[in-house]
Design a protein around this motif. Structure first.
Motif, PDB file in Angstrom:
ATOM      1  N   ILE A   1       0.840  -1.196   0.000  1.00 57.82           N
ATOM      2  CA  ILE A   1       0.000   0.000   0.000  1.00 57.82           C
ATOM      3  C   ILE A   1       0.873   1.242   0.000  1.00 57.82           C
ATOM      4  CG2 ILE A   1      -1.415   1.361   1.611  1.00 57.82           C
ATOM      5  CD1 ILE A   1      -3.033  -1.065   2.221  1.00 57.82           C
ATOM      6  N   ILE A   2       0.426   2.229  -0.768  1.00 58.20           N
ATOM      7  CA  ILE A   2       1.037   3.558  -0.708  1.00 58.20           C
ATOM      8  C   ILE A   2      -0.030   4.501  -0.169  1.00 58.20           C
ATOM      9  CG2 ILE A   2       1.944   5.482  -2.056  1.00 58.20           C
ATOM     10  CD1 ILE A   2       2.932   3.413  -4.125  1.00 58.20           C
ATOM     11  N   SER A   3       0.270   5.201   0.923  1.00 57.30           N
ATOM     12  CA  SER A   3      -0.717   6.148   1.446  1.00 57.30           C
ATOM     13  C   SER A   3       0.001   7.429   1.812  1.00 57.30           C
ATOM     14  CB  SER A   3      -1.419   5.561   2.662  1.00 57.30           C
ATOM     15  OG  SER A   3      -0.555   5.630   3.769  1.00 57.30           O
ATOM     16  N   GLU A   4      -0.764   8.393   2.252  1.00 57.63           N
ATOM     17  CA  GLU A   4      -0.152   9.666   2.618  1.00 57.63           C
ATOM     18  C   GLU A   4       0.907   9.454   3.701  1.00 57.63           C
ATOM     19  OE1 GLU A   4      -2.931  12.621   3.871  1.00 57.63           O
ATOM     20  OE2 GLU A   4      -1.445  14.221   3.757  1.00 57.63           O
ATOM     21  N   LYS A   5       0.608   8.561   4.651  1.00 63.65           N
ATOM     22  CA  LYS A   5       1.482   8.412   5.817  1.00 63.65           C
ATOM     23  C   LYS A   5       2.705   7.548   5.554  1.00 63.65           C
ATOM     24  CE  LYS A   5      -1.170  10.807   8.475  1.00 63.65           C
ATOM     25  NZ  LYS A   5      -0.750  12.184   8.788  1.00 63.65           N
ATOM     26  N   TYR A   6       2.564   6.552   4.684  1.00 59.56           N
ATOM     27  CA  TYR A   6       3.707   5.638   4.496  1.00 59.56           C
ATOM     28  C   TYR A   6       3.674   4.986   3.116  1.00 59.56           C
ATOM     29  CZ  TYR A   6       0.560   1.673   5.265  1.00 59.56           C
ATOM     30  OH  TYR A   6      -0.460   0.766   5.151  1.00 59.56           O
ATOM     31  N   LYS A   7       4.817   4.547   2.695  1.00 60.92           N
ATOM     32  CA  LYS A   7       4.948   3.900   1.384  1.00 60.92           C
ATOM     33  C   LYS A   7       5.296   2.430   1.621  1.00 60.92           C
ATOM     34  CE  LYS A   7       4.711   8.225   0.511  1.00 60.92           C
ATOM     35  NZ  LYS A   7       3.342   8.784   0.356  1.00 60.92           N
ATOM     36  N   GLY A   8       4.274   1.652   1.852  1.00 61.77           N
ATOM     37  CA  GLY A   8       4.461   0.257   2.237  1.00 61.77           C
ATOM     38  C   GLY A   8       4.458  -0.704   1.075  1.00 61.77           C
ATOM     39  N   VAL A   9       5.245  -0.435   0.062  1.00 64.34           N
ATOM     40  CA  VAL A   9       5.340  -1.319  -1.095  1.00 64.34           C
ATOM     41  C   VAL A   9       6.791  -1.723  -1.309  1.00 64.34           C
ATOM     42  CG1 VAL A   9       3.336  -0.433  -2.352  1.00 64.34           C
ATOM     43  CG2 VAL A   9       5.557   0.685  -2.627  1.00 64.34           C
TER      44      VAL A   9
ATOM     45  N   TYR B   1       3.037  11.707  -3.256  1.00 71.71           N
ATOM     46  CA  TYR B   1       1.640  11.731  -2.824  1.00 71.71           C
ATOM     47  C   TYR B   1       0.985  13.061  -3.188  1.00 71.71           C
ATOM     48  CZ  TYR B   1      -2.524  11.040  -0.030  1.00 71.71           C
ATOM     49  OH  TYR B   1      -3.824  10.880   0.364  1.00 71.71           O
ATOM     50  N   ASP B   2      -0.121  12.983  -3.888  1.00 70.79           N
ATOM     51  CA  ASP B   2      -0.870  14.178  -4.256  1.00 70.79           C
ATOM     52  C   ASP B   2      -2.315  13.973  -3.794  1.00 70.79           C
ATOM     53  OD1 ASP B   2      -2.466  16.102  -5.508  1.00 70.79           O
ATOM     54  OD2 ASP B   2      -1.150  16.201  -7.261  1.00 70.79           O
ATOM     55  N   PRO B   3      -2.781  14.765  -2.835  1.00 74.36           N
ATOM     56  CA  PRO B   3      -4.130  14.546  -2.309  1.00 74.36           C
ATOM     57  C   PRO B   3      -5.208  14.664  -3.387  1.00 74.36           C
ATOM     58  CG  PRO B   3      -3.208  16.608  -1.490  1.00 74.36           C
ATOM     59  CD  PRO B   3      -2.102  15.886  -2.178  1.00 74.36           C
ATOM     60  N   GLN B   4      -4.905  15.371  -4.471  1.00 70.22           N
ATOM     61  CA  GLN B   4      -5.863  15.438  -5.574  1.00 70.22           C
ATOM     62  C   GLN B   4      -5.580  14.399  -6.661  1.00 70.22           C
ATOM     63  OE1 GLN B   4      -5.621  19.681  -6.378  1.00 70.22           O
ATOM     64  NE2 GLN B   4      -6.226  19.862  -4.239  1.00 70.22           N
ATOM     65  N   GLY B   5      -4.613  13.549  -6.393  1.00 70.60           N
ATOM     66  CA  GLY B   5      -4.265  12.517  -7.374  1.00 70.60           C
ATOM     67  C   GLY B   5      -5.222  11.342  -7.317  1.00 70.60           C
TER      68      GLY B   5
ATOM     69  N   SER C   1      -2.644   9.417  -5.346  1.00 70.85           N
ATOM     70  CA  SER C   1      -2.702   9.596  -3.897  1.00 70.85           C
ATOM     71  C   SER C   1      -2.446   8.222  -3.276  1.00 70.85           C
ATOM     72  CB  SER C   1      -4.061  10.184  -3.489  1.00 70.85           C
ATOM     73  OG  SER C   1      -5.128   9.444  -4.076  1.00 70.85           O
ATOM     74  N   ASN C   2      -3.516   7.512  -2.896  1.00 71.05           N
ATOM     75  CA  ASN C   2      -3.339   6.197  -2.277  1.00 71.05           C
ATOM     76  C   ASN C   2      -3.359   5.089  -3.328  1.00 71.05           C
ATOM     77  OD1 ASN C   2      -3.607   7.317   0.480  1.00 71.05           O
ATOM     78  ND2 ASN C   2      -5.666   7.786  -0.238  1.00 71.05           N
ATOM     79  N   VAL C   3      -2.497   4.113  -3.128  1.00 72.66           N
ATOM     80  CA  VAL C   3      -2.464   2.954  -4.022  1.00 72.66           C
ATOM     81  C   VAL C   3      -2.634   1.695  -3.181  1.00 72.66           C
ATOM     82  CG1 VAL C   3      -1.087   1.658  -5.702  1.00 72.66           C
ATOM     83  CG2 VAL C   3      -0.947   4.166  -5.636  1.00 72.66           C
ATOM     84  N   TYR C   4      -3.620   0.891  -3.531  1.00 70.20           N
ATOM     85  CA  TYR C   4      -3.894  -0.332  -2.785  1.00 70.20           C
ATOM     86  C   TYR C   4      -3.720  -1.540  -3.696  1.00 70.20           C
ATOM     87  CZ  TYR C   4      -6.450   3.072   0.099  1.00 70.20           C
ATOM     88  OH  TYR C   4      -6.811   4.164   0.863  1.00 70.20           O
TER      89      TYR C   4
END
Lengths: 509, 509
Positions: free
Chosen positions: B133-141, B149-153, B179-182
């Motif tokens: 997962i990629i999120s605003e808080k961490y890049k867990g990939v 990270y772009d909040p409007q992405g 922004s977030n990637v799951y």
């Protein structure tokens, strides 16, 4: 008519030459020099030009006859200039200048006068309003990029100069190569049909490029077009074309752009189908089809999909099978043998998924299996990089197998960022890349079905010309009786239903 | 259920961490560090790990509870590890490890046990067999690239990790932002529906991303899927999705890839249409649609095409008008005013062709004209470079106008070689590029018609609950007579045809 001086000039004069490479008359000099034209180059301009390797000529009258004149001066000065050049003996002209038929009444007249003048002298006129020609001998364009000449590369014929440039820019990035490029501009004298005629008539089985890509807004001479495209295809060429302006509004746009007259799209499609031309509707599609052309020929409909990325394989399977190709399941015994050579968890029931942990060695095993397995006609290899490891060895193996195998292998290398360097290396070996698997799938199916379902060449029955003539000679006042008519048709080889000649109603019964 | 510890962890442990960044357990550490995770990172492995910024832990038992555990160890060790972590109080898990349900009988059992364990504890499990997962808080990939990270992405949800990577690689090159990637992998517990539920329930009008892109091989829970996609779209989101495996062979491939069960394509299309999801069938198409989403919204069907390259305009006109949009002709007086401001020979009857000699100033005039002209709903600007001159000023103006205009402007910048640097500069201003005009045309029309023709929300009639209950309460033995039945339907707000109750055949007449 395209004359040899246009294609293989020994000397070129640029009229309106310049030191300034942001001007057409400067940029074309630069391209000629960089392209290592072996003949003499003359730069004609009242203002001094000091380009290295170029002979400066201040006045047109000081020039001696050259084979080819490239003209980059205002439209209003073109007539006088061409007249002078024709008198000197120059017969081939590329006219960059705009301001002719695309620019209204006065321009139409100018263009007609220009064309008549060149026609009378038996010369060739390319343009006006074009970006020029790239050939083996010289790079006569004022645009970049100028692709490295590859005799096995695509020939590009375009009625829009900018479109030709945009096609080359995108195509070069995925490895497509080019040979000759013809921007025909307003096509006052030389249109796509004349270029095709030249390619057809001068076709050399061993030396001529075998792929033609066309961007057209009009087919002015459909019979000529059909004749030469059919002939080229019969000689082993493969042709794809965009004919834009197929919608009502698009036709209006094309008319305003190149003065094209609208032709119903189904007529164009039938024409293309008859010749065996692959119909395309975008630059990206034309490039994908061109890239398929530049690969080994697909000779059957059964595709093996080889990948370490399942999602791409699923999308590709959809694209292939819903467009007329087949992703056949493998015999379970055969599949088991292959499976035993791969990492646990791999799947071989086509698509062959050898997982994220799959190596170059595994890929080699799979390709060898498919090459030797008669159920498979071609392979698509989808191999990217998640960024963990280098894929150089995989791409090197892929390149070698593509050379060694008799079956075509189409590469989908999607990691445009992670494997940027490795993809460039792969392309440098004269390979193409299909970055999107679905675009490849559609293009591949499109090429295959366009070729498979094209109309067969019409074979005319054998005709007994002597009998035909002698029967016709017997005609009284131009009429033949029923019996003689039958004999005529028979002599002409035309099959007839069984017939009985009666002269009275009672004979019916 | 997606718990907050997964999305906003204060501490993360990587189980199977490594110094070697060619291994998932090393690469994820690097991404966490580069991504500037603000909480504490623990690297768990019997073998020493000396990553800067990371606390090394040699045995799992030495670890204290963390919010999130990222697991990169063999499948066989996962159960024991997760059991220990759950005991410590860790409730969120991302499991990279493969070898679960995708790998046969034993894997299916393992996956079930793992899921049951996490479910019992009320935890969240992402994966197994995912890239993270990629999120605003961490890049867990454990993959690259990791988009800024772009909040409007775009939010990206993918059932295939490699496909998510390939989508990002192509998309980033044309300026799409994320922004977030799951990556949901086998989706043992948390599937696309659960992620959508989380996004829907936690939606914040001001902060939440407004674009979702999905890659699916299956919609396991169609009602849940419909509920949350519909809700998100009603809250202002725009969603596009690939549901691959739509063909028979593709369904087989999907089943082998992620165990997906086949669903007829028309069912998926109807589901998407009901929700207002734009149906896509390739990565390139998803990216083009995502790029349209990231531009201002198209609110009408009338497009002005602005270009200096006629061929692109013709192809784009075809693509737009044959897919449901309109390229309207302009009022001749209005057009004449515009024409007077452009170079002679320009054409303004939409497409607006301001010729190869057109400048940034001309482009500005044209855009202002279109912005002020009510016949135009949006503009497409096609502007490349033949290599003669720099287009920096044009692209700078275009960027400014795109901000200033209320109408959307879609840029087609096709000169990927000649204007490479200028395009990069343009994209760095948070802009997208559509390199192929036809792909843009199709995507734009597709988005517009998908939105326009989507099924309206079903509004249920108002129901008089009290009356309904009291009528039902009068029922004898569970039966109601005809008259009472009518009253019940009326109370429930259900429209009825006019009815007449008869008790005898003679009453018919």
């Amino acid at each position: 008519m395209v004359i040899s001086q246009l294609i293989q000039p020994k000397s070129i004069a640029v009229i309106g030459a310049s030191d300034n490479t942001t001007k057409p008359g400067g940029m074309v000099l630069q391209n000629l020099i960089n392209g290592k034209f072996e003949g003499k180059i003359f730069a004609v301009n009242p203002k001094p030009v000091s380009f290295e390797g170029v002979t400066y000529v201040s006045e047109l009258n000081h020039l001696k006859a050259v084979d080819l004149a490239i003209i980059a001066i205002p439209a209003s000065q073109c007539l006088e200039t061409v007249r002078t050049l024709l008198k000197m003996g120059t017969k081939a002209f590329i006219v960059f200048s705009a301001g002719f038929s695309e620019a209204g009444e006065r321009g139409i007249e100018l263009e007609k006068e220009l064309t008549d003048m060149v026609n009378k002298a038996g010369g060739t006129l390319i343009g006006p309003n074009c970006v020029g020609i790239i050939s083996e001998k010289y790079k006569g364009v004022f645009t970049t990029p100028v692709p490295e000449y590859d005799p096995q590369g695509c020939e590009l014929i375009s009625s829009s100069g900018a479109t030709a440039v945009f096609i080359m820019e995108s195509a070069l990035l995925t490895g497509l190569r080019f040979s000759n490029v013809y921007s025909i501009g307003n096509a006052a004298q030389t249109g796509v049909e004349e270029i095709l005629e030249y390619l057809d008539v001068n076709f050399d089985e061993h030396k001529s490029p075998k792929v033609q890509l066309l961007y057209l807004e009009q087919v002015k001479k459909p019979f000529k077009f059909l004749k030469h495209t059919t002939s080229l295809i019969q000689k082993g060429c493969r042709i794809a074309a965009i004919k834009s302006g197929y919608s009502e509004a698009g036709g209006r746009a094309a008319s305003s752009h190149t003065g094209a007259l609208a032709t119903a799209d189904n007529v164009i499609r039938a024409l293309f189908r008859k010749a065996g031309i692959v119909y395309c509707s975008s630059r990206d599609e034309l490039i994908a089809v061109g890239s398929v052309f530049q690969s080994k020929e697909l000779k059957g409909e059964n595709i093996a999909i080889i990948t370490h990325a399942g999602g791409s394989a699923v999308m590709l399977t959809d694209a292939l099978t819903s467009n007329g190709l087949n992703v056949p399941q493998f015999d379970s015994d055969k599949a088991a043998t292959l499976l035993s050579k791969l990492n646990p968890g791999s799947s071989v029931n086509n698509p062959i998924d050898f997982l994220a942990t799959g190596t170059a060695k595994h890929l080699g095993e799979i390709i060898d299996f498919c090459e030797g397995y008669d159920v498979v006609d071609a392979m698509v290899v989808v191999f990217g990089s998640p960024g963990l490891f280098n894929v150089k060895d995989v791409y090197e193996l892929l390149d070698k197998k593509m050379s060694a195998c008799t079956k075509p292998i189409y590469p989908v290398l999607p990691s445009l960022i992670n494997a940027e360097k490795e993809i460039k290396q792969f392309l440098s070996k004269r390979r193409v890349n299909f970055p999107d698997e679905v675009n490849l799938g559609k293009a591949l199916a499109h090429v295959y079905t366009s070729t498979k379902y094209r109309f067969e060449k019409t074979t005319l029955p054998e005709m007994d010309i002597v009998s035909v003539r002698s029967i016709i000679n017997t005609a009284q006042n131009g009429y033949l009786d029923a019996q003689t008519n039958q004999e005529l048709l028979a002599a002409a080889g035309i099959a007839q239903a069984e017939q009985l000649i009666i002269s009275d109603k009672s004979q019916f019964e």
